[in-house]
Scaffold this motif. Structure first.
Motif, PDB file in Angstrom:
ATOM      1  N   GLN A 207      30.989 -39.670 -33.251  1.00  0.00           N
ATOM      2  CA  GLN A 207      30.743 -41.092 -32.649  1.00  0.00           C
ATOM      3  C   GLN A 207      31.111 -40.954 -30.949  1.00  0.00           C
ATOM      4  OE1 GLN A 207      29.691 -43.435 -34.117  1.00  0.00           O
ATOM      5  NE2 GLN A 207      29.796 -45.182 -32.512  1.00  0.00           N
ATOM      6  N   HIS A 208      31.779 -40.307 -30.592  1.00  0.00           N
ATOM      7  CA  HIS A 208      31.996 -40.079 -28.899  1.00  0.00           C
ATOM      8  C   HIS A 208      30.850 -39.671 -28.533  1.00  0.00           C
ATOM      9  CE1 HIS A 208      36.030 -41.543 -29.734  1.00  0.00           C
ATOM     10  NE2 HIS A 208      36.568 -40.339 -30.012  1.00  0.00           N
ATOM     11  N   THR A 209      30.410 -38.292 -28.954  1.00  0.00           N
ATOM     12  CA  THR A 209      29.161 -37.845 -28.683  1.00  0.00           C
ATOM     13  C   THR A 209      27.959 -38.545 -28.536  1.00  0.00           C
ATOM     14  OG1 THR A 209      30.056 -35.737 -29.641  1.00  0.00           O
ATOM     15  CG2 THR A 209      27.867 -35.658 -29.031  1.00  0.00           C
ATOM     16  N   LYS A 210      27.714 -39.308 -29.923  1.00  0.00           N
ATOM     17  CA  LYS A 210      26.636 -40.276 -30.069  1.00  0.00           C
ATOM     18  C   LYS A 210      26.482 -41.347 -29.119  1.00  0.00           C
ATOM     19  CE  LYS A 210      24.961 -43.476 -33.393  1.00  0.00           C
ATOM     20  NZ  LYS A 210      25.212 -44.625 -32.851  1.00  0.00           N
ATOM     21  N   ASN A 211      28.028 -42.056 -28.881  1.00  0.00           N
ATOM     22  CA  ASN A 211      27.860 -42.840 -27.819  1.00  0.00           C
ATOM     23  C   ASN A 211      27.635 -42.702 -26.295  1.00  0.00           C
ATOM     24  OD1 ASN A 211      28.938 -44.671 -29.563  1.00  0.00           O
ATOM     25  ND2 ASN A 211      30.851 -44.581 -29.286  1.00  0.00           N
ATOM     26  N   CYS A 212      28.106 -41.384 -25.978  1.00  0.00           N
ATOM     27  CA  CYS A 212      27.912 -40.846 -24.605  1.00  0.00           C
ATOM     28  C   CYS A 212      26.307 -40.443 -24.181  1.00  0.00           C
ATOM     29  CB  CYS A 212      28.859 -39.834 -24.146  1.00  0.00           C
ATOM     30  SG  CYS A 212      28.737 -39.312 -22.548  1.00  0.00           S
ATOM     31  N   ILE A 213      25.907 -39.851 -25.217  1.00  0.00           N
ATOM     32  CA  ILE A 213      24.416 -39.701 -25.165  1.00  0.00           C
ATOM     33  C   ILE A 213      23.393 -40.797 -25.277  1.00  0.00           C
ATOM     34  CG2 ILE A 213      22.401 -38.311 -26.140  1.00  0.00           C
ATOM     35  CD1 ILE A 213      24.398 -36.215 -26.851  1.00  0.00           C
ATOM     36  N   GLU A 214      23.787 -41.701 -26.023  1.00  0.00           N
ATOM     37  CA  GLU A 214      22.995 -43.032 -26.327  1.00  0.00           C
ATOM     38  C   GLU A 214      23.227 -43.771 -24.623  1.00  0.00           C
ATOM     39  OE1 GLU A 214      24.020 -45.038 -29.487  1.00  0.00           O
ATOM     40  OE2 GLU A 214      22.798 -44.080 -30.892  1.00  0.00           O
ATOM     41  N   LEU A 215      24.333 -43.880 -24.160  1.00  0.00           N
ATOM     42  CA  LEU A 215      24.606 -44.249 -22.874  1.00  0.00           C
ATOM     43  C   LEU A 215      23.524 -43.693 -21.725  1.00  0.00           C
ATOM     44  CD1 LEU A 215      25.937 -45.417 -20.411  1.00  0.00           C
ATOM     45  CD2 LEU A 215      27.744 -43.880 -20.590  1.00  0.00           C
ATOM     46  N   GLU A 246      26.815 -26.476 -23.128  1.00  0.00           N
ATOM     47  CA  GLU A 246      27.288 -25.383 -22.521  1.00  0.00           C
ATOM     48  C   GLU A 246      28.907 -25.800 -22.868  1.00  0.00           C
ATOM     49  OE1 GLU A 246      26.121 -22.483 -21.592  1.00  0.00           O
ATOM     50  OE2 GLU A 246      24.285 -22.973 -22.185  1.00  0.00           O
ATOM     51  N   ASN A 247      29.453 -26.989 -23.112  1.00  0.00           N
ATOM     52  CA  ASN A 247      30.666 -27.382 -22.976  1.00  0.00           C
ATOM     53  C   ASN A 247      31.148 -27.724 -24.342  1.00  0.00           C
ATOM     54  OD1 ASN A 247      31.448 -27.474 -19.773  1.00  0.00           O
ATOM     55  ND2 ASN A 247      29.481 -28.321 -20.006  1.00  0.00           N
ATOM     56  N   GLU A 248      32.356 -27.308 -24.969  1.00  0.00           N
ATOM     57  CA  GLU A 248      32.866 -27.723 -26.177  1.00  0.00           C
ATOM     58  C   GLU A 248      33.519 -29.057 -25.834  1.00  0.00           C
ATOM     59  OE1 GLU A 248      35.487 -24.646 -27.660  1.00  0.00           O
ATOM     60  OE2 GLU A 248      33.830 -23.343 -28.104  1.00  0.00           O
ATOM     61  N   ILE A 249      33.930 -29.178 -24.873  1.00  0.00           N
ATOM     62  CA  ILE A 249      34.817 -30.608 -24.456  1.00  0.00           C
ATOM     63  C   ILE A 249      34.087 -31.177 -23.170  1.00  0.00           C
ATOM     64  CG2 ILE A 249      36.948 -31.684 -23.451  1.00  0.00           C
ATOM     65  CD1 ILE A 249      38.496 -29.336 -24.770  1.00  0.00           C
ATOM     66  N   VAL A 250      33.688 -32.478 -23.271  1.00  0.00           N
ATOM     67  CA  VAL A 250      33.054 -33.016 -22.274  1.00  0.00           C
ATOM     68  C   VAL A 250      34.071 -34.086 -21.323  1.00  0.00           C
ATOM     69  CG1 VAL A 250      31.585 -35.170 -21.695  1.00  0.00           C
ATOM     70  CG2 VAL A 250      30.806 -33.458 -23.535  1.00  0.00           C
ATOM     71  N   ASN A 251      34.097 -33.627 -20.206  1.00  0.00           N
ATOM     72  CA  ASN A 251      34.949 -34.615 -19.161  1.00  0.00           C
ATOM     73  C   ASN A 251      33.825 -35.347 -18.361  1.00  0.00           C
ATOM     74  OD1 ASN A 251      36.203 -34.995 -16.449  1.00  0.00           O
ATOM     75  ND2 ASN A 251      37.915 -34.799 -17.735  1.00  0.00           N
ATOM     76  N   GLU A 277      29.142 -50.555 -21.806  1.00  0.00           N
ATOM     77  CA  GLU A 277      30.108 -50.744 -22.496  1.00  0.00           C
ATOM     78  C   GLU A 277      30.402 -52.097 -22.945  1.00  0.00           C
ATOM     79  OE1 GLU A 277      33.305 -47.045 -21.385  1.00  0.00           O
ATOM     80  OE2 GLU A 277      33.086 -48.564 -20.087  1.00  0.00           O
ATOM     81  N   THR A 278      30.508 -53.067 -21.924  1.00  0.00           N
ATOM     82  CA  THR A 278      30.608 -54.529 -22.291  1.00  0.00           C
ATOM     83  C   THR A 278      29.537 -55.009 -23.178  1.00  0.00           C
ATOM     84  OG1 THR A 278      31.795 -54.807 -20.092  1.00  0.00           O
ATOM     85  CG2 THR A 278      30.975 -56.851 -21.219  1.00  0.00           C
ATOM     86  N   ASP A 279      28.265 -54.719 -22.896  1.00  0.00           N
ATOM     87  CA  ASP A 279      27.264 -55.345 -23.883  1.00  0.00           C
ATOM     88  C   ASP A 279      27.168 -54.745 -25.193  1.00  0.00           C
ATOM     89  OD1 ASP A 279      26.554 -56.636 -21.594  1.00  0.00           O
ATOM     90  OD2 ASP A 279      24.846 -55.457 -20.814  1.00  0.00           O
ATOM     91  N   ASN A 280      27.533 -53.561 -25.332  1.00  0.00           N
ATOM     92  CA  ASN A 280      27.370 -52.909 -26.632  1.00  0.00           C
ATOM     93  C   ASN A 280      29.030 -52.729 -27.334  1.00  0.00           C
ATOM     94  OD1 ASN A 280      24.386 -51.735 -26.877  1.00  0.00           O
ATOM     95  ND2 ASN A 280      25.005 -51.260 -24.818  1.00  0.00           N
ATOM     96  N   LYS A 281      29.875 -53.260 -26.799  1.00  0.00           N
ATOM     97  CA  LYS A 281      31.172 -53.351 -27.397  1.00  0.00           C
ATOM     98  C   LYS A 281      31.477 -51.949 -27.934  1.00  0.00           C
ATOM     99  CE  LYS A 281      30.765 -58.118 -28.776  1.00  0.00           C
ATOM    100  NZ  LYS A 281      30.670 -59.025 -30.046  1.00  0.00           N
ATOM    101  N   VAL A 282      31.444 -51.071 -27.081  1.00  0.00           N
ATOM    102  CA  VAL A 282      31.770 -49.537 -27.240  1.00  0.00           C
ATOM    103  C   VAL A 282      32.619 -49.037 -26.080  1.00  0.00           C
ATOM    104  CG1 VAL A 282      29.623 -49.124 -28.717  1.00  0.00           C
ATOM    105  CG2 VAL A 282      29.551 -48.550 -26.210  1.00  0.00           C
ATOM    106  N   LEU A 283      33.414 -48.104 -26.306  1.00  0.00           N
ATOM    107  CA  LEU A 283      34.316 -47.591 -25.053  1.00  0.00           C
ATOM    108  C   LEU A 283      33.626 -45.907 -25.228  1.00  0.00           C
ATOM    109  CD1 LEU A 283      36.586 -47.407 -23.370  1.00  0.00           C
ATOM    110  CD2 LEU A 283      37.851 -46.682 -25.195  1.00  0.00           C
ATOM    111  N   ILE A 284      33.161 -45.598 -23.956  1.00  0.00           N
ATOM    112  CA  ILE A 284      33.047 -44.219 -23.689  1.00  0.00           C
ATOM    113  C   ILE A 284      34.089 -43.675 -23.367  1.00  0.00           C
ATOM    114  CG2 ILE A 284      31.407 -42.904 -22.594  1.00  0.00           C
ATOM    115  CD1 ILE A 284      29.886 -44.785 -24.307  1.00  0.00           C
ATOM    116  N   ARG A 285      34.682 -42.585 -23.919  1.00  0.00           N
ATOM    117  CA  ARG A 285      35.994 -41.703 -23.765  1.00  0.00           C
ATOM    118  C   ARG A 285      35.735 -41.059 -22.404  1.00  0.00           C
ATOM    119  NH1 ARG A 285      39.710 -41.573 -27.915  1.00  0.00           N
ATOM    120  NH2 ARG A 285      39.669 -43.379 -28.941  1.00  0.00           N
ATOM    121  N   ASN A 286      36.685 -40.948 -21.710  1.00  0.00           N
ATOM    122  CA  ASN A 286      36.635 -39.948 -20.254  1.00  0.00           C
ATOM    123  C   ASN A 286      36.554 -38.592 -20.811  1.00  0.00           C
ATOM    124  OD1 ASN A 286      36.487 -42.318 -18.633  1.00  0.00           O
ATOM    125  ND2 ASN A 286      38.690 -42.530 -18.780  1.00  0.00           N
ATOM    126  N   GLN A 287      37.064 -38.077 -22.068  1.00  0.00           N
ATOM    127  CA  GLN A 287      37.220 -36.961 -22.462  1.00  0.00           C
ATOM    128  C   GLN A 287      37.071 -36.973 -23.798  1.00  0.00           C
ATOM    129  OE1 GLN A 287      39.596 -33.878 -20.174  1.00  0.00           O
ATOM    130  NE2 GLN A 287      40.196 -33.207 -22.171  1.00  0.00           N
TER     131      GLN A 287
END
Length: 349
Positions: A207-215, A246-251, A277-287
């Motif tokens: 979900q975190h990967t999906k949310n960030c790429i969609e952003l 190239e990264n296993e962890i996204v910061n 984040e407000t409009d879509n009611k999602v939280l994009i994690r910092n890492q």
């Protein structure tokens, strides 16, 4: 994603669901189906095949207590007691009927199934399947009568794909039971996912990967393309995909430093992220950890094409983030009063 090689169908019952908005009623069976061998060998893969390619899964949700989620409760009961299988299956269809919130929701056959030996990851488990068959196809049936063959038209279920289905595994993680869902008639997705099942994605790497790429995809479309052009948009998307590969962890801070060249674009991204984040009611994690499955799926949705008003399109390779900057040059022709792209290459293919 599940495997069905050792799966078997323990119980199955078929009901019909109506729609209270158009006056059609439910019709219930009082006994489970006893399949002949040929039907069983066809229906088992027909029901389970769609889930073999589904990477994302869900968890049951309820605004106050997930224990009050109807399908969560009914699946618990079905796992525990075969004696009440018929009655509980009727409750499931009644709940589906109550969620028909418009006359456009289709009626259809509903199959409630109890499967055994479903393989999920490296273990086997039971599963409850709920399937709604909305569309039937006309086909010709030949038959012999008085030494002559004749033909008639009948309607039946195509043994290719289910219209709607869910698979509830008898296994849980910290967020609850694992649920898979498929829907090939997406005109009423919210009715199936939110109203009937009331499920949502778990808080995991998928979900975190999906949310960030969609952003990033929406930012490129709504901010970069209108303000900086298609080349900058495509370049950003290619760099985004490359960073995730190239990264296993996204910061997020590292991501912004590596992907953006200009400070003003970083600020635009930060501002857009807050609004998104407000409009879509999602939280994009910092890492977060990168999900390769989610990345592969999201990558297929990314379009890196520059569409020009002169009926010319330039397609860029999302897997080559440096190609746009190195081999594509944007300029303005004063004589023609038009923008142009200059493309460098060695050979045509």
């Amino acid at each position: 994603m599940i495997k069905r090689q050792k799966a078997s169908l323990k119980n199955c019952i078929i009901h019909k669901v109506g729609n209270k908005f158009n006056g059609t009623k439910n019709a219930f069976s009082d006994a489970i189906v006893h399949f002949d061998e040929a039907t069983y060998n066809l229906i088992l893969p027909y029901l389970l095949r769609p889930f073999g390619n589904v990477a994302e899964n869900y968890r049951f949700h309820h605004h106050s207590d997930v224990g009050l989620n109807e399908i969560n409760t009914y699946s618990d009961q079905l796992f525990k007691d075969d004696a009440d299988f018929v009655d509980i299956s009727k409750h499931i269809v009644t709940h589906l009927f109550e969620q028909s919130n418009s006359a456009q929701i289709k009626t259809g056959d509903v199959l409630i199934c109890h499967f055994e030996n479903i393989q999920y990851q490296d273990f086997f488990t039971d599963a409850i399947g709920i399937f709604k068959i909305e569309n039937k196809t006309e086909f010709f049936q030949t038959y012999l009568e008085d030494n002559n063959y004749d033909i008639l038209v009948q309607k039946g279920i195509q043994a290719k794909k289910v219209d709607k289905g869910c698979l509830i595994l008898n296994t849980s993680d910290m967020e609850g039971k694992i649920v898979f869902s498929v829907d090939n008639n997406t005109y009423d997705t919210q009715y199936w996912i939110k109203s009937f099942l009331n499920i949502r994605y778990p808080d995991d790497s998928n979900q975190h990967t999906k949310n960030c790429i969609e952003l990033c995809r929406e930012f490129s479309k709504e901010v970069l393309q209108p303000n900086f052009g298609g080349q900058e948009q495509s370049n950003f998307l290619a760099k985004t995909v490359d960073f995730f590969k190239e990264n296993e962890i996204v910061n997020i801070e590292t991501f912004k430093e590596e992907v953006f060249d200009e400070e003003d674009q970083i600020q635009l991204f930060e501002d857009y992220k807050k609004t998104y984040e407000t409009d879509n009611k999602v939280l994009i994690r910092n890492q977060f950890d990168v999900s390769e499955i989610a990345l592969k799926k999201q990558k297929q949705k990314i379009k890196t094409e520059i569409k020009l008003d002169t009926n010319i399109q330039i397609k860029l390779d999302v897997d080559a983030p440096d190609a746009s900057a190195e081999y594509l040059e944007r300029g303005y022709d004063e004589e023609k009063k038009m923008h142009y792209y200059k493309v460098f290459f060695n050979d045509e293919s």
